[in-house]
Design a protein around this motif. Structure first.
Motif, short mmCIF file in Angstrom:
data_model
loop_
_atom_site.label_atom_id
_atom_site.label_comp_id
_atom_site.label_asym_id
_atom_site.label_seq_id
_atom_site.Cartn_x
_atom_site.Cartn_y
_atom_site.Cartn_z
N ILE A 335 0.83 -1.21 0.00
CA ILE A 335 0.00 0.00 0.00
C ILE A 335 0.86 1.26 0.00
O ILE A 335 0.51 2.26 -0.62
N THR A 336 2.00 1.22 0.68
CA THR A 336 2.85 2.42 0.71
C THR A 336 3.26 2.82 -0.70
O THR A 336 3.27 4.00 -1.04
N VAL A 411 7.77 4.59 8.06
CA VAL A 411 6.48 3.90 8.06
C VAL A 411 6.65 2.39 8.16
O VAL A 411 7.67 1.86 7.74
N GLY A 412 5.64 1.73 8.69
CA GLY A 412 5.57 0.28 8.58
C GLY A 412 5.59 -0.46 9.90
O GLY A 412 5.04 -1.54 10.03
N GLU A 413 6.26 0.10 10.89
CA GLU A 413 6.35 -0.53 12.20
C GLU A 413 6.89 0.53 13.16
O GLU A 413 7.39 1.56 12.70
N PRO A 414 6.80 0.27 14.45
CA PRO A 414 7.33 1.27 15.38
C PRO A 414 8.83 1.44 15.16
O PRO A 414 9.54 0.48 14.89
N ASP A 436 6.93 10.42 11.11
CA ASP A 436 6.62 9.01 11.41
C ASP A 436 5.13 8.82 11.17
O ASP A 436 4.30 9.32 11.91
N THR A 437 4.80 8.09 10.10
CA THR A 437 3.41 8.00 9.66
C THR A 437 2.81 6.65 10.02
O THR A 437 3.26 5.62 9.55
N TRP A 439 -0.27 4.19 9.59
CA TRP A 439 -1.45 3.90 8.78
C TRP A 439 -1.43 2.45 8.38
O TRP A 439 -0.57 1.70 8.86
N GLN A 440 -2.34 2.04 7.54
CA GLN A 440 -2.49 0.62 7.18
C GLN A 440 -2.98 0.49 5.74
O GLN A 440 -3.53 1.45 5.19
N THR A 441 -2.86 -0.71 5.20
CA THR A 441 -3.44 -0.99 3.89
C THR A 441 -4.91 -0.54 3.88
O THR A 441 -5.39 0.05 2.92
N ASP A 524 -4.06 -2.92 16.24
CA ASP A 524 -2.83 -2.53 16.93
C ASP A 524 -3.09 -2.24 18.41
O ASP A 524 -4.18 -1.81 18.77
N ARG A 539 0.99 -5.27 16.72
CA ARG A 539 -0.26 -5.93 16.38
C ARG A 539 -0.75 -6.75 17.56
O ARG A 539 0.04 -7.36 18.28
N LYS A 545 4.95 -8.67 11.42
CA LYS A 545 5.57 -7.67 10.55
C LYS A 545 7.04 -7.99 10.39
O LYS A 545 7.85 -7.74 11.29
N ARG A 550 3.83 -7.24 5.91
CA ARG A 550 2.76 -7.83 6.70
C ARG A 550 2.48 -9.26 6.25
O ARG A 550 2.13 -9.49 5.10
C1 WT7 Z 1 0.44 -2.09 10.26
C2 WT7 Z 1 -0.20 -1.93 8.91
C3 WT7 Z 1 0.55 1.50 5.56
C4 WT7 Z 1 1.92 1.52 5.87
C5 WT7 Z 1 2.63 0.25 5.59
C6 WT7 Z 1 2.17 -0.87 6.41
C7 WT7 Z 1 2.16 -1.08 11.47
C8 WT7 Z 1 2.46 1.01 10.11
C9 WT7 Z 1 3.50 2.29 11.50
C10 WT7 Z 1 4.17 3.31 12.24
C11 WT7 Z 1 4.17 1.87 14.08
C12 WT7 Z 1 3.21 1.09 12.16
C13 WT7 Z 1 0.93 -1.19 12.34
C14 WT7 Z 1 -0.22 -1.27 11.34
N1 WT7 Z 1 2.57 0.29 11.25
N2 WT7 Z 1 3.02 2.21 10.25
N3 WT7 Z 1 4.49 4.48 11.70
N4 WT7 Z 1 4.49 3.05 13.53
N5 WT7 Z 1 3.55 0.88 13.45
O1 WT7 Z 1 0.85 -1.20 6.07
O2 WT7 Z 1 1.19 -3.62 5.80
O3 WT7 Z 1 -1.13 -2.68 6.13
O4 WT7 Z 1 0.51 -2.73 8.00
O5 WT7 Z 1 1.78 -1.66 10.22
O6 WT7 Z 1 1.01 -2.36 13.09
O7 WT7 Z 1 -1.37 -1.90 11.84
P1 WT7 Z 1 0.31 -2.62 6.45
#
Ligand code: WT7
Length: 656
Positions: A335-336, A411-414, A436-437, A439-441, A524, A539, A545, A550
């Motif tokens: 999605i990113t 983006v993607g994880e903490p 630090d963004t 969001w999710q798919t 989350d 999660r 992750k 994911r």
């Molecule tokens: C999960 C969504 C959409 C971005 C790519 C991942 C984790 C995403 C962060 C952040 C901490 C984050 C969450 C979320 N996540 N961004 N900035 N800080 N955790 O998209 O593959 O749909 O995963 O990624 O756990 O639920 P995704």
């Protein structure tokens, strides 16, 4: 929060790039923890200075906020309603409007100075090939691809699976589908047969667009043979378009498979292709992502809302401009890549850079070299990449002039504070804000993220985006006190929200809207501190992750169980220094099969072959028994605790 205007009035703006200065909130309130304030330069350059004011008005009138954003874009005809929540949780945005995201990503720019501005810059993995596309050229390429897709009999609403490496043609293919109203389903080029076949099957795609292969760290990934293997299980596919990239020998099935370069020479590829007028709520794409149970879910996004969401979030959070050289390192298969490599930057009329390769091949300066070579101004990547590159030390980035950069993102994880600080100090020259963004798919666009002027705390995405309210709740849905861990939920609808799980409305409702009625369940866990900043913990479901990718435990488990030696399997994610999380698996062998080091390795390879190398388990451990509830569900929580030597918690439901 300090704004330039306000601080000018007060005696002296107390703003430095160092963390020492404390007086940056509006009322001069001291913020807790370690805080990094925006530099004077950042404050001066920021187009939006009074973020508080906009946040307040968006908070009071979220429809008004989103309507104003939508009005900055072009519509064939405008909406009757900004938000229709009469059938929630099936929210609809900009209903009654006619639009096409490609009209805003390409067509409208052709009428302005942006026409000859670069939309995409591309460099090959080996650094020897460079391709640039202005918005004008992008229109030409997308039109040609659209004509070809149409000639394959694809109509509005039909699905097209795209399975390619990071080459410009993947961008053309996505936009071409959108242009004619077909629904694209991009499958990450790092996935393998099982994952690809499952996604083609579920979407019932008639057309697959792929490459003969892709380069990965100097080696060739045989994309076309993976497609061939997958198609044995996918009767819906009538045609395959193959882009020549690596020049390897591939099998071309007469009547089904077509070389893209040959098609480009056919008369059918020539000429104009009208951008289809879509309803705002018409599907734009589906993207499969792993959920807590079962097979990956097809997350559905639409033309109107997704367009407005990606546009506004990128505009505000990264303050992106025409003259920016924006680099989002994500693959278009996630999605990113969809939102912030392809659509968001182009809707904003910026220049996107796409690099075919990875960060450390042939040497760990590859990315820093690209930043210097192309004068990248905003760099957006994942914590796992930062940790991986940090390991090679400061000398690699220091070989390069990174002074073109003005903003960094993650983006993607903490992100762990150590990686944050390295990124800030070494890549950001101790002064660049890190956006630090979170969001999710499913959310399609940022939901929790700072602006360049927001005071930052390493590891926190700060506060919800305009119009959004996030909350931390307990098991019963009751908001918890500040600094307490709980479930992260979103309270308000937003334009780029998923509309459903394609073909499974029921699962959409149970998965996202049932646990905390009226609120969106993110999956989350998180905390909010007393400054209102959000801290994501991770999660709470069975999603792992791995390097920010994911993956679902269920997918790994079914890959393992497909091996003839395996009776049962369980997969969990455990902390890993670079990857964030790594996959650990527990395997119960079939009677007569003997555990050995070789078999463990064979099983790890088996998962990699079937799902893709990213899913390769770190470890396969043979067990006699898996902890299960009395109803037969594997208790991964217990496995996780055991593996880490932690207390097992409540095990009253454990079967004897
Ligand atoms: C999960 C969504 C959409 C971005 C790519 C991942 C984790 C995403 C962060 C952040 C901490 C984050 C969450 C979320 N996540 N961004 N900035 N800080 N955790 O998209 O593959 O749909 O995963 O990624 O756990 O639920 P995704």
């Amino acid at each position: 929060m300090a704004t330039l205007k306000k601080s000018k009035k007060s005696a002296k703006p107390k703003i430095t790039i160092k963390k020492k200065v404390v007086k940056a909130t509006k009322k001069g309130k001291k913020m807790s923890g370690e805080v990094f304030y925006p530099s004077k330069q950042v404050l001066e350059e920021a187009r939006l200075k009074d973020w508080d004011k906009l946040a307040k008005s968006a908070g009071k009138d979220l429809k008004g906020f989103w309507e104003a954003e939508a009005n900055e874009l072009e519509w064939f005809s405008k909406w009757k309603k900004v938000l229709d929540d009469s059938k929630k949780p099936f929210f609809k945005w900009f209903t009654g409007a006619k639009v096409n995201i490609v009209h805003n990503a390409i067509d409208r720019h052709l009428k302005t100075h942006r026409k000859n501005q670069l939309a995409l810059i591309w460099e090959s993995e080996d650094g020897k090939e460079h391709r640039n596309f202005s918005y004008y050229a992008m229109n030409r390429e997308v039109t040609r691809m659209a004509n070809i897709i149409k000639s394959m009999g694809i109509k509005k609403g039909e699905r097209v699976t795209i399975y390619m490496g990071r080459v410009p043609e993947i961008v053309f293919a996505m936009l071409a589908c959108a242009k004619i109203g077909a629904i694209h389903s991009v499958v990450f080029g790092g996935f393998s047969v099982d994952s690809l076949a499952g996604r083609i099957e579920d979407s019932k795609s008639k057309l697959v667009i792929t490459c003969d292969g892709s380069f990965q760290n100097g080696k060739i990934v045989q994309l076309k043979s993976i497609v061939d293997e997958s198609l044995k299980r996918c009767p819906s596919v009538e045609n395959v378009v193959v882009v020549k990239r690596v020049n390897n020998e591939v099998n071309m099935e007469e009547g089904r498979d077509h070389w893209y370069h040959n098609l480009c020479e056919q008369p059918i590829a020539e000429g104009k292709c009208e951008t289809e007028q879509m309803d705002s709520e018409d599907p734009l794409f589906i993207l499969y992502t792993s959920g807590s149970t079962g097979k990956p879910k097809a997350i559905l996004h639409t033309h109107g809302g997704y367009m407005v969401g990606t546009y506004a979030t990128l505009k505000y959070c990264f303050d992106i401009r025409d003259d920016d050289r924006w680099w989002c390192t994500a693959d278009p298969g996630w999605i990113t890549g969809h939102s912030y490599l392809v659509y968001g930057p182009m809707i904003n009329g910026a220049t996107s850079f796409m690099f075919e390769g990875g960060p450390a091949f042939p040497e760990p300066n590859r990315w820093w070299q690209c930043i210097e070579r192309y004068g990248i101004t905003i760099f957006y990547t994942a914590p796992t990449a930062i940790r991986g590159l940090m390991r090679f030390g400061d000398s690699w980035p220091q070989k390069h002039d990174l002074s073109s950069l003005r903003l960094l993102g993650t983006v993607g994880e903490p992100i762990n504070p150590e990686a944050w600080k390295w990124y800030h100090r070494v890549i950001g020259d101790n002064k660049l804000p890190i956006i630090d963004t979170w969001w999710q798919t499913e959310t399609g666009a940022f939901q929790i993220a700072p602006l360049p002027v927001t005071p930052l705390k390493p590891g926190s995405g700060t506060k919800p985006f305009f119009g959004q309210e996030a909350e931390i709740v307990d098991e019963n849905g009751k908001p918890v006190a500040d600094e307490t861990e709980g479930y992260l939920v979103l309270k308000n609808p937003w334009p780029s929200m998923l509309r459903t799980i394609y073909g499974d409305d029921e699962r959409y409702v149970t998965q996202y809207w049932s646990k905390h009625p009226g609120k969106y369940t993110t999956g989350d866990s998180a905390k909010r501190d007393k400054d209102g900043y959000f801290w994501i913990i991770g999660r709470v479901d069975d999603v792992i992750k791995v390097s920010g990718h994911r993956l679902g435990t269920a997918e790994v488990e079914s890959a393992l169980v497909s091996h003839p030696a395996v009776a049962e399997a369980a997969a969990i994610g455990l902390p890993h220094d670079i990857k964030g999380q790594a996959i650990y698996t527990f395997v119960l062998l079939r009677a007569g099969k003997v555990a050995s080091e070789e078999l463990a390795e064979e099983l790890r390879q088996h998962v990699a072959t079937h799902m893709g190398p990213i899913a390769r388990p770190e470890e396969v451990r043979f067990v006699d028994k898996l902890p299960k509830t009395r109803s037969g569900k594997i208790m991964r929580r217990v496995l996780k605790a055991r593996a880490q030597g932690l207390p097992e918690g409540d095990i009253s439901t454990l079967e004897e």
